[in-house]
Design an enzyme around this catalytic site. Sequence first.
Site, PDB file in Angstrom:
ATOM      1  CG  ASP A 270      -3.391  36.942  94.073  1.00  0.00           C
ATOM      2  OD1 ASP A 270      -5.359  36.805  93.156  1.00  0.00           O
ATOM      3  OD2 ASP A 270      -3.079  36.467  93.283  1.00  0.00           O
TER       4      ASP A 270
ATOM      5  CG  ASN B 224       5.869  35.508  85.603  1.00  0.00           C
ATOM      6  OD1 ASN B 224       4.928  34.980  86.212  1.00  0.00           O
ATOM      7  ND2 ASN B 224       6.538  36.671  86.690  1.00  0.00           N
TER       8      ASN B 224
ATOM      9  CG  HIS C 254       2.023  34.785  88.292  1.00  0.00           C
ATOM     10  ND1 HIS C 254       2.951  36.812  87.630  1.00  0.00           N
ATOM     11  CD2 HIS C 254       1.100  34.624  87.573  1.00  0.00           C
ATOM     12  CE1 HIS C 254       1.833  37.320  86.852  1.00  0.00           C
ATOM     13  NE2 HIS C 254       0.270  36.202  87.454  1.00  0.00           N
TER      14      HIS C 254
ATOM     15  CD  GLU D  99       5.444  37.469  90.048  1.00  0.00           C
ATOM     16  OE1 GLU D  99       5.397  36.502  89.303  1.00  0.00           O
ATOM     17  OE2 GLU D  99       5.221  38.768  89.916  1.00  0.00           O
TER      18      GLU D  99
HETATM   19  C1  F6R Z   1      -5.598  36.249  89.881  1.00  0.00           C
HETATM   20  C2  F6R Z   1      -4.512  35.909  89.787  1.00  0.00           C
HETATM   21  C3  F6R Z   1      -2.987  35.898  88.584  1.00  0.00           C
HETATM   22  C4  F6R Z   1      -3.851  35.547  87.061  1.00  0.00           C
HETATM   23  C5  F6R Z   1      -2.775  35.697  86.300  1.00  0.00           C
HETATM   24  C6  F6R Z   1      -3.212  35.671  85.146  1.00  0.00           C
HETATM   25  O1  F6R Z   1      -5.815  36.298  90.906  1.00  0.00           O
HETATM   26  O2  F6R Z   1      -3.630  35.037  90.539  1.00  0.00           O
HETATM   27  O3  F6R Z   1      -2.202  34.805  88.815  1.00  0.00           O
HETATM   28  O4  F6R Z   1      -4.471  34.485  87.215  1.00  0.00           O
HETATM   29  O5  F6R Z   1      -2.358  36.254  86.435  1.00  0.00           O
HETATM   30  O6  F6R Z   1      -4.616  36.688  84.992  1.00  0.00           O
HETATM   31  P1  F6R Z   1      -5.177  37.213  83.137  1.00  0.00           P
HETATM   32  O7  F6R Z   1      -6.081  36.166  83.511  1.00  0.00           O
HETATM   33  O8  F6R Z   1      -5.496  38.537  83.420  1.00  0.00           O
HETATM   34  O9  F6R Z   1      -3.683  36.962  82.202  1.00  0.00           O
END
Ligand code: F6R
Length: 237
Positions: A67, A136, A138, A143
């Site tokens: 992303d 959440n 994701h 989401e």
């Molecule tokens: C990042 C991504 C997100 C993160 C998720 C957890 O490229 O796709 O889904 O993996 O938000 O983020 P952290 O590791 O910062 O808790």
Amino acid sequence: MKVVKVKNNEQLSISARDIIMDVVHSYDKPILGLATGSTPEKTYRFLVEKYMSGEISFKDVTSFNLDEYVGLAPTNPFSYRHYMNKHLFGKVNMKQENIHIPDGLAEDLETECKRFEQTIKDVGPIHLQVLGVGLNGHIGFNEPGTPFDSRTHVAQLTESTREVNSRFFDSIDEVPKEALTMGIGTIMEAEQIVLLVQGDHKKDILKQIINGEVSEDVPATVLQNHPHAVVITDIDL
Ligand code: F6R
């Protein structure tokens, strides 16, 4: 879905590094799906160390990132492109032309999503997709409520995700409201998936991912349906 419990973040990052190294050593032209965020930072650091000691080369590796925020230039320190350059790409021998991250500055975002998806189809399948998970549930920026058959698309970030991610920005107002993300259908086509879940604050979501009902309300539960998904976690369940 296999669950591997490790002692701490150090061990989690070593396990993830070793899985990535295995894949890189198993294919002539390995294709990795990569994530950003806090969780994989140490994994990338450990990979860079292995590169420096000559135990891994990225010469033939192709990568697809999950992303990117809409509206942030690659040079913007908060962009995921910048994160990847800082933690991995700028420190190993990846070829620029083999690095794929959705372009959050594209004039036509829908066309950019189609282009990104088509590139995965042309070059793929992705051999190993690395994932983190949001509080959440994701994965990528898919989401809650995102259809399981979604492809790369423009996603609206929930307020809770913007709030959680604001720790990387100077203020919440700077956190973009949109991102381009691989879809859940896109992610599920990877041959192998490793989900990294680090830190006790993710205990509730981890329980749902492993034992909860598979539901679009908790996107990461889809991984229960993947034939080769591994969860690595330092959380005691
Ligand atoms: C990042 C991504 C997100 C993160 C998720 C957890 O490229 O796709 O889904 O993996 O938000 O983020 P952290 O590791 O910062 O808790």
